[in-house]
Design an enzyme around this catalytic site. Sequence first.
Site, mmCIF file in Angstrom:
data_model
loop_
_atom_site.group_PDB
_atom_site.id
_atom_site.type_symbol
_atom_site.label_atom_id
_atom_site.label_comp_id
_atom_site.label_asym_id
_atom_site.label_seq_id
_atom_site.Cartn_x
_atom_site.Cartn_y
_atom_site.Cartn_z
ATOM 1 N N ARG A 234 0.841 -1.192 0.000
ATOM 2 C CA ARG A 234 0.000 0.000 0.000
ATOM 3 C C ARG A 234 0.879 1.246 0.000
ATOM 4 N NH1 ARG A 234 -3.719 -2.153 -1.712
ATOM 5 N NH2 ARG A 234 -5.804 -2.410 -0.874
ATOM 6 N N GLU A 263 -3.508 7.718 -4.807
ATOM 7 C CA GLU A 263 -3.857 7.180 -6.136
ATOM 8 C C GLU A 263 -5.164 7.782 -6.637
ATOM 9 O OE1 GLU A 263 -3.856 2.926 -5.739
ATOM 10 O OE2 GLU A 263 -1.791 2.904 -5.026
ATOM 11 N N HIS A 281 -0.970 0.486 -10.057
ATOM 12 C CA HIS A 281 -1.677 -0.425 -9.138
ATOM 13 C C HIS A 281 -2.299 -1.586 -9.912
ATOM 14 C CE1 HIS A 281 -3.811 -0.638 -4.992
ATOM 15 N NE2 HIS A 281 -3.647 -1.844 -5.497
HETATM 16 P P1 NAP Z 1 -1.983 -11.065 4.809
HETATM 17 O O1 NAP Z 1 -1.841 -12.495 4.468
HETATM 18 O O2 NAP Z 1 -2.987 -10.637 5.801
HETATM 19 O O3 NAP Z 1 -0.549 -10.538 5.221
HETATM 20 C C1 NAP Z 1 -0.358 -9.269 5.768
HETATM 21 C C2 NAP Z 1 0.937 -9.303 6.550
HETATM 22 O O4 NAP Z 1 1.162 -7.982 7.022
HETATM 23 C C3 NAP Z 1 0.889 -10.213 7.768
HETATM 24 O O5 NAP Z 1 1.872 -11.202 7.587
HETATM 25 C C4 NAP Z 1 1.234 -9.319 8.946
HETATM 26 O O6 NAP Z 1 2.270 -9.980 9.640
HETATM 27 C C5 NAP Z 1 1.794 -8.070 8.282
HETATM 28 N N1 NAP Z 1 1.485 -6.861 9.044
HETATM 29 C C6 NAP Z 1 0.267 -6.420 9.399
HETATM 30 N N2 NAP Z 1 0.373 -5.281 10.090
HETATM 31 C C7 NAP Z 1 1.705 -5.013 10.161
HETATM 32 C C8 NAP Z 1 2.451 -3.974 10.757
HETATM 33 N N3 NAP Z 1 1.854 -2.981 11.429
HETATM 34 N N4 NAP Z 1 3.802 -4.003 10.624
HETATM 35 C C9 NAP Z 1 4.401 -5.006 9.959
HETATM 36 N N5 NAP Z 1 3.737 -6.017 9.369
HETATM 37 C C10 NAP Z 1 2.406 -6.016 9.475
HETATM 38 O O7 NAP Z 1 -2.327 -10.199 3.497
HETATM 39 P P2 NAP Z 1 -1.895 -10.484 1.990
HETATM 40 O O8 NAP Z 1 -2.958 -11.245 1.310
HETATM 41 O O9 NAP Z 1 -0.498 -10.987 1.956
HETATM 42 O O10 NAP Z 1 -1.941 -8.972 1.435
HETATM 43 C C11 NAP Z 1 -1.039 -8.026 1.947
HETATM 44 C C12 NAP Z 1 -1.341 -6.643 1.408
HETATM 45 O O11 NAP Z 1 -0.978 -6.568 0.037
HETATM 46 C C13 NAP Z 1 -2.813 -6.235 1.420
HETATM 47 O O12 NAP Z 1 -3.235 -5.770 2.679
HETATM 48 C C14 NAP Z 1 -2.841 -5.151 0.368
HETATM 49 O O13 NAP Z 1 -2.637 -3.887 0.965
HETATM 50 C C15 NAP Z 1 -1.665 -5.470 -0.542
HETATM 51 N N6 NAP Z 1 -2.100 -5.852 -1.891
HETATM 52 C C16 NAP Z 1 -1.704 -5.110 -2.952
HETATM 53 C C17 NAP Z 1 -2.123 -5.452 -4.227
HETATM 54 C C18 NAP Z 1 -1.699 -4.668 -5.439
HETATM 55 O O14 NAP Z 1 -2.408 -4.686 -6.435
HETATM 56 N N7 NAP Z 1 -0.576 -3.989 -5.397
HETATM 57 C C19 NAP Z 1 -2.966 -6.544 -4.419
HETATM 58 C C20 NAP Z 1 -3.337 -7.292 -3.307
HETATM 59 C C21 NAP Z 1 -2.904 -6.941 -2.042
HETATM 60 P P3 NAP Z 1 2.393 -9.905 11.224
HETATM 61 O O15 NAP Z 1 0.983 -10.069 11.757
HETATM 62 O O16 NAP Z 1 3.328 -11.000 11.569
HETATM 63 O O17 NAP Z 1 2.974 -8.553 11.495
#
Ligand code: NAP
Length: 322
Positions: A234, A263, A281
């Site tokens: 993000r 964005e 994005h």
């Molecule tokens: P996920 O499985 O929920 O993973 C999120 C990770 O973030 C968790 O491992 C968590 O680890 C970590 N986290 C949460 N809060 C944190 C903090 N304050 N500091 C450090 N680490 C933190 O989610 P995902 O499916 O992998 O997706 C992750 C993110 O990718 C989404 O939330 C979205 O913003 C982004 N995304 C972007 C696109 C794009 O088009 N560019 C597409 C899809 C998703 P811990 O709990 O161990 O800290």
Amino acid sequence: MTATEILAPKPMMPLIMEGLKATGHLHCLWEMPDPEAFIKENAAKIGAIATGGHIKVDGAYMSQFPNLKIVANFGVGYDTVDANWAGQHGITVTNTPDVLTEEVADTALGLLIMTMRELPQSERYLRAGHWAAKGPYPLTHNTLRGKTIGILALGRIGKAIATRCEAFGLKVVYHGRSEQTDVAYRYYPTLVGMAKDVDILMSVAPGGTSTFHTINADVLAALGSQGVLINIGRGSVVDEKALIQALHNKVIFSAGLDVFEDEPHVPTELIAMENVVLLPHVGSASHHTRNLMGQLVVDNILAYCAGKAPLTPVAETPFSGW
Ligand code: NAP
């Protein structure tokens, strides 16, 4: 009272609109001659909201609907929905996890290679006729060979990126809020500590207040003058002004960004820079994956309509009945 009506505040992809229209209970707010009057008259009937991150669904917004039960978010990131407030008020928030993981990881690797090997720059060079006129594109300073990548947020997408990075011969380490016992990668308890040790910092962190500007001037300084930042998570996670300064002053070497703070507005300073790769994005943006995500939005709301459990509630709003 069981609220049977579904509200879409903004247009969403045709698959979602058609799937929800088929219930006969969808109300498209942007089509209303007076959206505010519609909300006033119908608020108590609205049980479900479908949203795609185009508006802030915060406590003030949700509190307009006294019988709201579900907010179905298009996307795995749901930082535009106040899930904590929803959880405290008996509202389930759903997102679209898993179905997009591999696509986003593919995009992340594409962006990484584009940035390291300057592929967009060399393509521009060819198209401008420089290859024939001036000779070969200069050798790239960077390579993936022998590099270490530090992943910020080793969740579903982070792990899929890590697997791909291993296949490319990169050494993988990570930072998150806590160490994960089921992975073999080295864990860093601090982001600055990890940034000091890696060549590439890959951010997959979600948005929201807890991650706001986590990648700041200190982290970029620790990454260092040969370091590369890739952000596929993000935009709000990176202090964009600090990043522009760091790129401008060669505090870091380059950056590849799929996401931005405001964005679709991308700072003109970034657009003017040659040492950055910028994508609009597009992490999950294929018909295949977006259709799967859209279907999950529809299926979560259909589950509510049928009195069944939602498919993918977020952690802040565990389902305990409608
Ligand atoms: P996920 O499985 O929920 O993973 C999120 C990770 O973030 C968790 O491992 C968590 O680890 C970590 N986290 C949460 N809060 C944190 C903090 N304050 N500091 C450090 N680490 C933190 O989610 P995902 O499916 O992998 O997706 C992750 C993110 O990718 C989404 O939330 C979205 O913003 C982004 N995304 C972007 C696109 C794009 O088009 N560019 C597409 C899809 C998703 P811990 O709990 O161990 O800290």
